[in-house]
Write a protein that holds these residues in place. Structure first.
Motif, PDB file in Angstrom:
ATOM      1  N   ASP A  30     -55.571 -79.944  36.675  1.00 54.74           N
ATOM      2  CA  ASP A  30     -54.540 -80.860  36.193  1.00 54.74           C
ATOM      3  C   ASP A  30     -54.218 -81.922  37.242  1.00 54.74           C
ATOM      4  O   ASP A  30     -54.071 -83.101  36.929  1.00 54.74           O
ATOM      5  CB  ASP A  30     -53.261 -80.093  35.838  1.00 54.74           C
ATOM      6  N   VAL A  31     -54.109 -81.493  38.491  1.00 53.15           N
ATOM      7  CA  VAL A  31     -53.798 -82.429  39.577  1.00 53.15           C
ATOM      8  C   VAL A  31     -54.941 -83.431  39.751  1.00 53.15           C
ATOM      9  O   VAL A  31     -54.708 -84.624  39.952  1.00 53.15           O
ATOM     10  CB  VAL A  31     -53.513 -81.667  40.896  1.00 53.15           C
TER      11      VAL A  31
ATOM     12  N   GLU B 293     -57.001 -84.514  37.466  1.00 53.27           N
ATOM     13  CA  GLU B 293     -56.917 -85.475  36.360  1.00 53.27           C
ATOM     14  C   GLU B 293     -55.810 -86.495  36.621  1.00 53.27           C
ATOM     15  O   GLU B 293     -55.992 -87.689  36.386  1.00 53.27           O
ATOM     16  CB  GLU B 293     -56.649 -84.743  35.044  1.00 53.27           C
ATOM     17  N   GLU B 294     -54.683 -86.027  37.107  1.00 55.50           N
ATOM     18  CA  GLU B 294     -53.562 -86.919  37.382  1.00 55.50           C
ATOM     19  C   GLU B 294     -53.918 -87.909  38.498  1.00 55.50           C
ATOM     20  O   GLU B 294     -53.630 -89.103  38.384  1.00 55.50           O
ATOM     21  CB  GLU B 294     -52.340 -86.090  37.775  1.00 55.50           C
TER      22      GLU B 294
ATOM     23  N   LEU C  64     -54.088 -91.963  38.302  1.00 54.06           N
ATOM     24  CA  LEU C  64     -53.329 -92.807  39.228  1.00 54.06           C
ATOM     25  C   LEU C  64     -54.249 -93.772  39.982  1.00 54.06           C
ATOM     26  O   LEU C  64     -53.891 -94.933  40.210  1.00 54.06           O
ATOM     27  CB  LEU C  64     -52.534 -91.950  40.205  1.00 54.06           C
TER      28      LEU C  64
END
Length: 149
Positions: A89-90, A92-93, A97
């Motif tokens: 998840d991180v 992908e984030e 960004l």
């Protein structure tokens, strides 16, 4: 395990006593008793320092230790899977960004090359875009203006 070890694989008849014990064992299990409870009610309590059906070298403390180790391993595996999910998840984030920062840089500095953007993202403290480069500026872009496009 008891039933599997007592039944004949060659199809021979079991002696009457063994057949009766197997039937009693199955009846007690059907009435809601666990395997251990049914086995203990038929054969009595364990002798000190021994565990039936496990051989001479296995003790109750070995079985408890093995159960504890298995529980810890399972808990560890669940934790690892959870952390892997969070890491995904991180990632992908961060990817999203990075793409947003690239877009903002391209809009605020139209002459900047993709290589310069990549260099800025790798090491933002040593940015190749500065006031002397000809296409950089010394002011911060108005993000509200850029975002409204």
């Amino acid at each position: 395990m008891f039933i599997a070890t007592c039944t004949s694989q060659k199809g021979k008849e079991l002696d009457e006593e063994t057949q009766t014990i197997i039937e009693d064992f199955q009846t007690q299990q059907a009435s809601g008793e666990t395997e251990e409870e049914a086995f203990q009610s038929l054969f009595g309590k364990e002798q000190p320092g021994r565990v039936r059906c496990y051989g001479r070298s296995i003790t109750q403390s070995d079985l408890k230790r093995h159960a504890e180790i298995s529980a810890i391993k399972e808990q560890h595996q669940e934790e690892v899977q959870s952390l892997k999910g969070e890491l995904g998840d991180v990632k992908e984030e961060v990817h999203g960004l990075r793409n947003m920062v690239k877009l903002l840089l391209q809009r605020s500095e139209p002459g900047i090359s993709p290589e310069e953007i990549k260099a800025m993202l790798r090491n933002p403290q040593h940015s190749p875009v500065d006031a002397n480069s000809g296409h950089g500026s010394t002011h911060a872009p108005n993000i509200h203006t850029v975002m409204s496009c």
